[in-house]
Design a protein around this motif. Structure first.
Motif, PDB file in Angstrom:
ATOM      1  N   ILE A   1       3.789  -2.924  -7.581  1.00 10.80           N
ATOM      2  CA  ILE A   1       4.190  -3.283  -8.942  1.00 10.80           C
ATOM      3  C   ILE A   1       5.691  -3.079  -9.087  1.00 10.80           C
ATOM      4  O   ILE A   1       6.218  -2.015  -8.765  1.00 10.80           O
ATOM      5  N   LEU A   2       6.359  -4.136  -9.538  1.00 11.78           N
ATOM      6  CA  LEU A   2       7.786  -4.049  -9.839  1.00 11.78           C
ATOM      7  C   LEU A   2       7.941  -4.071 -11.353  1.00 11.78           C
ATOM      8  O   LEU A   2       7.075  -4.584 -12.059  1.00 11.78           O
TER       9      LEU A   2
ATOM     10  N   GLU B   1      15.408  -9.818  -3.877  1.00 10.96           N
ATOM     11  CA  GLU B   1      16.022  -8.931  -2.880  1.00 10.96           C
ATOM     12  C   GLU B   1      14.992  -7.930  -2.355  1.00 10.96           C
ATOM     13  O   GLU B   1      14.861  -7.719  -1.153  1.00 10.96           O
ATOM     14  N   LEU B   2      14.241  -7.343  -3.307  1.00 12.20           N
ATOM     15  CA  LEU B   2      13.223  -6.364  -2.930  1.00 12.20           C
ATOM     16  C   LEU B   2      12.125  -7.013  -2.094  1.00 12.20           C
ATOM     17  O   LEU B   2      11.693  -6.468  -1.077  1.00 12.20           O
ATOM     18  N   LEU B   3      11.694  -8.189  -2.526  1.00 15.58           N
ATOM     19  CA  LEU B   3      10.620  -8.886  -1.806  1.00 15.58           C
ATOM     20  C   LEU B   3      11.068  -9.209  -0.392  1.00 15.58           C
ATOM     21  O   LEU B   3      10.313  -9.026   0.569  1.00 15.58           O
TER      22      LEU B   3
ATOM     23  N   GLN C   1       9.538   2.921   2.708  1.00 12.61           N
ATOM     24  CA  GLN C   1      10.554   2.154   1.968  1.00 12.61           C
ATOM     25  C   GLN C   1      10.210   2.098   0.486  1.00 12.61           C
ATOM     26  O   GLN C   1      11.075   2.264  -0.367  1.00 12.61           O
ATOM     27  N   MET C   2       8.935   1.851   0.210  1.00 11.64           N
ATOM     28  CA  MET C   2       8.549   1.696  -1.190  1.00 11.64           C
ATOM     29  C   MET C   2       8.681   3.006  -1.952  1.00 11.64           C
ATOM     30  O   MET C   2       9.001   3.024  -3.127  1.00 11.64           O
TER      31      MET C   2
ATOM     32  N   ASN D   1      12.580   1.004  -7.811  1.00 18.39           N
ATOM     33  CA  ASN D   1      12.053  -0.103  -8.597  1.00 18.39           C
ATOM     34  C   ASN D   1      10.612  -0.461  -8.270  1.00 18.39           C
ATOM     35  O   ASN D   1      10.053  -1.356  -8.871  1.00 18.39           O
ATOM     36  N   VAL D   2      10.017   0.226  -7.313  1.00 18.57           N
ATOM     37  CA  VAL D   2       8.602  -0.009  -7.049  1.00 18.57           C
ATOM     38  C   VAL D   2       7.827   1.027  -7.862  1.00 18.57           C
ATOM     39  O   VAL D   2       7.935   2.225  -7.627  1.00 18.57           O
ATOM     40  N   LEU D   3       7.079   0.545  -8.843  1.00 19.38           N
ATOM     41  CA  LEU D   3       6.380   1.477  -9.728  1.00 19.38           C
ATOM     42  C   LEU D   3       5.170   2.092  -9.026  1.00 19.38           C
ATOM     43  O   LEU D   3       4.943   3.292  -9.101  1.00 19.38           O
ATOM     44  N   ARG D   4       4.383   1.234  -8.377  1.00 18.78           N
ATOM     45  CA  ARG D   4       3.192   1.713  -7.701  1.00 18.78           C
ATOM     46  C   ARG D   4       2.963   0.852  -6.468  1.00 18.78           C
ATOM     47  O   ARG D   4       3.367  -0.310  -6.447  1.00 18.78           O
ATOM     48  N   PHE D   5       2.268   1.402  -5.490  1.00 16.80           N
ATOM     49  CA  PHE D   5       1.854   0.568  -4.366  1.00 16.80           C
ATOM     50  C   PHE D   5       0.561   1.114  -3.797  1.00 16.80           C
ATOM     51  O   PHE D   5       0.234   2.289  -3.976  1.00 16.80           O
ATOM     52  N   LEU D   6      -0.197   0.238  -3.171  1.00 18.36           N
ATOM     53  CA  LEU D   6      -1.453   0.635  -2.557  1.00 18.36           C
ATOM     54  C   LEU D   6      -1.706  -0.284  -1.374  1.00 18.36           C
ATOM     55  O   LEU D   6      -1.657  -1.499  -1.501  1.00 18.36           O
ATOM     56  N   THR D   7      -1.921   0.311  -0.219  1.00 16.37           N
ATOM     57  CA  THR D   7      -2.218  -0.473   0.971  1.00 16.37           C
ATOM     58  C   THR D   7      -3.679  -0.260   1.340  1.00 16.37           C
ATOM     59  O   THR D   7      -4.138   0.887   1.384  1.00 16.37           O
ATOM     60  N   VAL D   8      -4.375  -1.335   1.565  1.00 20.29           N
ATOM     61  CA  VAL D   8      -5.787  -1.261   1.928  1.00 20.29           C
ATOM     62  C   VAL D   8      -5.992  -2.048   3.209  1.00 20.29           C
ATOM     63  O   VAL D   8      -5.460  -3.145   3.363  1.00 20.29           O
ATOM     64  N   LYS D   9      -6.755  -1.467   4.113  1.00 23.56           N
ATOM     65  CA  LYS D   9      -7.086  -2.176   5.351  1.00 23.56           C
ATOM     66  C   LYS D   9      -8.233  -3.129   5.044  1.00 23.56           C
ATOM     67  O   LYS D   9      -9.256  -2.718   4.507  1.00 23.56           O
ATOM     68  N   THR D  10      -8.037  -4.414   5.356  1.00 26.43           N
ATOM     69  CA  THR D  10      -9.090  -5.375   5.037  1.00 26.43           C
ATOM     70  C   THR D  10      -9.863  -5.811   6.270  1.00 26.43           C
ATOM     71  O   THR D  10     -10.982  -6.280   6.147  1.00 26.43           O
ATOM     72  N   GLU D  11      -9.231  -5.680   7.440  1.00 30.17           N
ATOM     73  CA  GLU D  11      -9.934  -6.070   8.659  1.00 30.17           C
ATOM     74  C   GLU D  11      -9.513  -5.135   9.772  1.00 30.17           C
ATOM     75  O   GLU D  11      -8.334  -4.839   9.936  1.00 30.17           O
TER      76      GLU D  11
END
Lengths: 86, 179
Positions: free
Chosen positions: B11-12, B23-25, B80-81, B86-96
């Motif tokens: 979330i930005l 730039e962030l992306l 990095q995040m 400027n990154v409010l929240r992040f979540l990484t999920v393994k999908t495969e």
């Protein structure tokens, strides 16, 4: 005396118990996804607490998935941790 | 190292300028590229209202990054995040857990084509709209000039130019609805 009363209460209570079927087991196409807060909203109370499976009727496997999805959605601010206004 | 498929939602702030956002992306994309990962797609969920304020922000711009890579990419991305304010929240999920790299590359190409087609369509629509607007303006200008000319050449009572103006307006309106 007490024993009999307890027994009666038990049988009376059992009258109201209806076996619930886990909706996710019944319909295999339903997916539990943390990215879909609208679907998950069904499994939380107005205050934002997760509804126990004793009430929602989910099976243990799917309740675990629901819980994980709700917690992920909460972290991403897609769902509230609490809702104190109500 | 083993490759897996992950998706990262982040979330930005909604009020971040477009340039800063890009730039962030780009920077996050760069992390995946540098680690030898395959970026399959990026979803833009748009600005959404947050369920609760995060860093005093009531709204956030959600993005989802779908990629294939190893664990090092994930840890670097998350590092990095965490650093970026400027990154409010992040979540990484393994999908495969097991990915076929060839299939992933194919999917990436498909997604790229889809995105390109979408962009081209959007650009075409914008161009069409602009052309229609320009044509309408030109016509309007021409009509105005004609009116002026008519008014200059025939300084008669107002009844005549008014009659002229009515059908012209109708024509203009028709064009607008077409555009």
């Amino acid at each position: 005396m007490i024993g009999r009363r307890e027994q009666r209460r038990k049988t009376k209570r059992r009258l109201y118990v209806r076996k619930k079927v886990c909706r996710f087991c019944a319909d295999a196409t339903l997916q539990i996804n943390y990215k879909d807060p609208r679907q998950l909203r069904y499994f939380i109370t107005e205050r934002g607490k997760i509804i126990p499976r004793r009430i929602s009727g989910n099976c243990a496997k799917h309740q675990r998935k629901i819980t994980l999805a709700v917690k992920r959605a909460r972290h991403l601010a897609l769902m509230p941790y609490t809702n104190m206004e109500i | 190292m083993r490759n897996r498929r992950y998706e990262t939602v982040f979330i930005l702030p909604a009020d971040l300028g477009e340039g800063r956002q890009q730039e962030l992306l780009d920077r996050l994309d760069g992390v995946v590229d540098k680690g030898g990962g395959i970026r399959i797609k990026r979803e833009d969920w748009g600005v959404r209202k947050l369920a609760y304020p995060v860093k005093k922000q009531p709204k956030g711009h959600y993005y989802l990054l779908d990629f294939v890579g190893n664990a090092q990419i994930v840890s670097e991305l998350e590092r990095q995040m965490r650093m970026l304010e400027n990154v409010l929240r992040f979540l990484t999920v393994k999908t495969e857990d097991r990915v076929d790299l060839e299939a992933a590359k194919k999917e990436q190409a498909e997604e790229r084509d889809k995105a390109a087609a979408k962009e081209a369509a959007a650009r075409e629509a914008a161009a069409k709209e602009a052309a229609a607007r320009e044509a309408a303006e030109q016509k309007k200008a021409a009509e105005e000039a004609a009116e002026e000319e008519a008014a200059a050449s025939t300084p008669e009572p107002e009844a005549v130019p008014e009659e002229d103006a009515a059908p012209e307006e109708a024509v203009q309106e028709e064009q607008k609805t077409e555009g």
